[in-house]
Design an enzyme around this catalytic site. Structure first.
Site, mmCIF file in Angstrom:
data_model
loop_
_atom_site.group_PDB
_atom_site.id
_atom_site.type_symbol
_atom_site.label_atom_id
_atom_site.label_comp_id
_atom_site.label_asym_id
_atom_site.label_seq_id
_atom_site.Cartn_x
_atom_site.Cartn_y
_atom_site.Cartn_z
ATOM 1 N N SER A 1 45.098 39.860 46.564
ATOM 2 C CA SER A 1 44.855 38.415 46.498
ATOM 3 C C SER A 1 45.945 37.643 47.255
ATOM 4 O O SER A 1 45.661 36.738 48.043
ATOM 5 C CB SER A 1 44.787 38.005 45.018
ATOM 6 O OG SER A 1 45.154 36.675 44.847
ATOM 7 N N ALA A 2 47.209 38.049 47.062
ATOM 8 C CA ALA A 2 48.304 37.378 47.780
ATOM 9 C C ALA A 2 48.223 37.657 49.276
ATOM 10 O O ALA A 2 48.505 36.780 50.097
ATOM 11 C CB ALA A 2 49.656 37.839 47.230
ATOM 12 N N GLY B 1 46.247 46.051 42.037
ATOM 13 C CA GLY B 1 47.696 45.985 41.878
ATOM 14 C C GLY B 1 48.457 46.130 43.182
ATOM 15 O O GLY B 1 49.670 46.321 43.178
ATOM 16 N N ASP C 1 54.247 38.796 44.460
ATOM 17 C CA ASP C 1 53.211 39.234 45.402
ATOM 18 C C ASP C 1 53.244 38.403 46.677
ATOM 19 O O ASP C 1 53.218 38.932 47.787
ATOM 20 C CB ASP C 1 51.816 39.087 44.773
ATOM 21 C CG ASP C 1 51.534 40.159 43.751
ATOM 22 O OD1 ASP C 1 52.493 40.790 43.284
ATOM 23 O OD2 ASP C 1 50.355 40.360 43.421
HETATM 24 O O1 PMV Z 1 48.711 43.459 39.817
HETATM 25 P P1 PMV Z 1 49.350 42.515 40.767
HETATM 26 O O2 PMV Z 1 49.387 42.990 42.165
HETATM 27 O O3 PMV Z 1 48.772 41.156 40.640
HETATM 28 O O4 PMV Z 1 50.904 42.424 40.354
HETATM 29 C C1 PMV Z 1 51.251 41.752 39.185
HETATM 30 C C2 PMV Z 1 52.737 41.786 38.966
HETATM 31 C C3 PMV Z 1 53.129 41.246 37.597
HETATM 32 O O5 PMV Z 1 54.556 41.390 37.500
HETATM 33 C C4 PMV Z 1 52.488 42.054 36.499
HETATM 34 C C5 PMV Z 1 52.744 39.778 37.414
HETATM 35 C C6 PMV Z 1 53.563 38.807 38.248
HETATM 36 O O6 PMV Z 1 53.114 37.648 38.369
HETATM 37 O O7 PMV Z 1 54.652 39.153 38.732
#
Ligand code: PMV
Length: 302
Positions: free
Chosen positions: A91-92, A87, A135
């Site tokens: 990846s980004a 989270g 992200d």
């Molecule tokens: O878990 P991460 O870092 O991929 O963040 C996801 C954020 C969400 O709002 C849950 C999904 C999105 O595409 O914004």
């Protein structure tokens, strides 16, 4: 050397997929990448490697990124400095650093943010299905930003530094699975989910006022309220709730999950000294680190 930031979403995750603004803070660690000419298009991220379009997710992501740029085959080496898949936008961060490295290798010495994000989003769609883009934008821009889907980022001018503690509260869940789970809940109970999104939207609006006024106590309360709404949408876990409680007991001004939830990371806002929160988490076996988001600077992307 091309660089990118990891990110912690301070408020607004999930609702951002449906157009609610989110606030994200670039972490002071992320990814670095270099690109060089090669016969085959290959990417190496730490120990993992893939060839463009070899069928693996890594290979497909890299193929999509190169196609978005229109780049010839090249070899890209990425070094990731944040834990992946919890989270923090790992990846980004990889995609943004890789896109910058490829564009720089092609002679674009300061690639435009839009070009970098466009290529990173092509990669993100392979991994996440329906990413909001928060992200990629937060990683490419850095600093503290407001993000609205389809509109991009607006840097926020902070009156005070933000001292964050970030802890891994439990094994990560797939962002795709968590986003799809909420979409199903929204199909079944549209009014209930909309009420939560409306609540999150007003928390985000108030949080921007707190950030601009330097009201960290107020901001902490808003993080706690956002956590309550996320838990009501079944996005929290026992481990996340425990990690938030330990942080608050150790003096954090507020704490919540960050990112997709279902596991992964918790972010806590501290009064300037993250040491007590980090010590509490470590005493319970959590991996954690601090990150400072600096005030007063409208950060230019690297
Ligand atoms: O878990 P991460 O870092 O991929 O963040 C996801 C954020 C969400 O709002 C849950 C999904 C999105 O595409 O914004």
């Amino acid at each position: 050397m091309a660089k990118s930031s990891g990110k912690a979403i301070l408020l607004g995750e999930h609702a951002v997929v449906y157009g609610v603004p989110a606030i994200a803070a670039g972490l002071d660690r992320g990814a670095t990448a270099v690109a060089m000419g090669a016969k085959e298009a290959t990417i190496r991220v730490g120990e993992r490697s893939g060839k463009a379009n070899d069928g693996s997710e890594l290979g497909r992501g890299f193929g999509a990124l190169l196609a978005a740029i229109g780049a010839p085959p090249c070899a890209v080496q990425v070094d990731l400095q944040i834990p992946p898949g919890v989270g923090l936008g790992g990846s980004a961060a990889i995609a943004v650093a890789a896109a910058r490295a490829v564009l720089e290798w092609q002679g674009d010495r300061v690639p435009a943010l839009e070009r970098v994000v466009d290529a990173a989003m092509a990669w993100e769609r392979v991994f996440h299905g329906n990413p909001s883009g928060v992200d990629a934008w937060a990683s490419a821009h850095g600093g503290c930003v407001k993000y609205v889907r389809g509109e991009g980022v607006k840097p926020l001018r902070l009156a005070r530094d933000l001292s964050l503690a970030v802890g891994v509260a439990g094994p990560p869940a797939s962002t795709r699975v968590m986003v799809e789970g909420l979409a199903r809940l929204r199909d079944r109970k549209p009014e209930m989910v909309q009420k939560s999104f409306d609540g999150i939207e007003s928390l985000v609006k108030n949080a921007i006022l707190c950030l601009e006024a330097g009201d960290l106590v107020g901001l902490g309360k808003l993080l706690d309220l956002n956590q309550m709404l996320l838990a009501g949408l079944f996005l929290s876990t026992e481990e996340i709730e425990r990690a938030c409680a330990w942080a608050r007991e150790a003096g954090a001004l507020g704490a919540k999950l960050t990112g997709a939830g279902g596991g992964g990371c918790v972010v806590a806002l501290t009064d300037g000294d993250p040491a007590p929160v980090l010590a509490a988490w470590r005493s319970h076996g959590l991996t954690c680190f601090e990150s400072v988001v600096e005030s007063g600077v409208e950060r230019k992307p690297e």
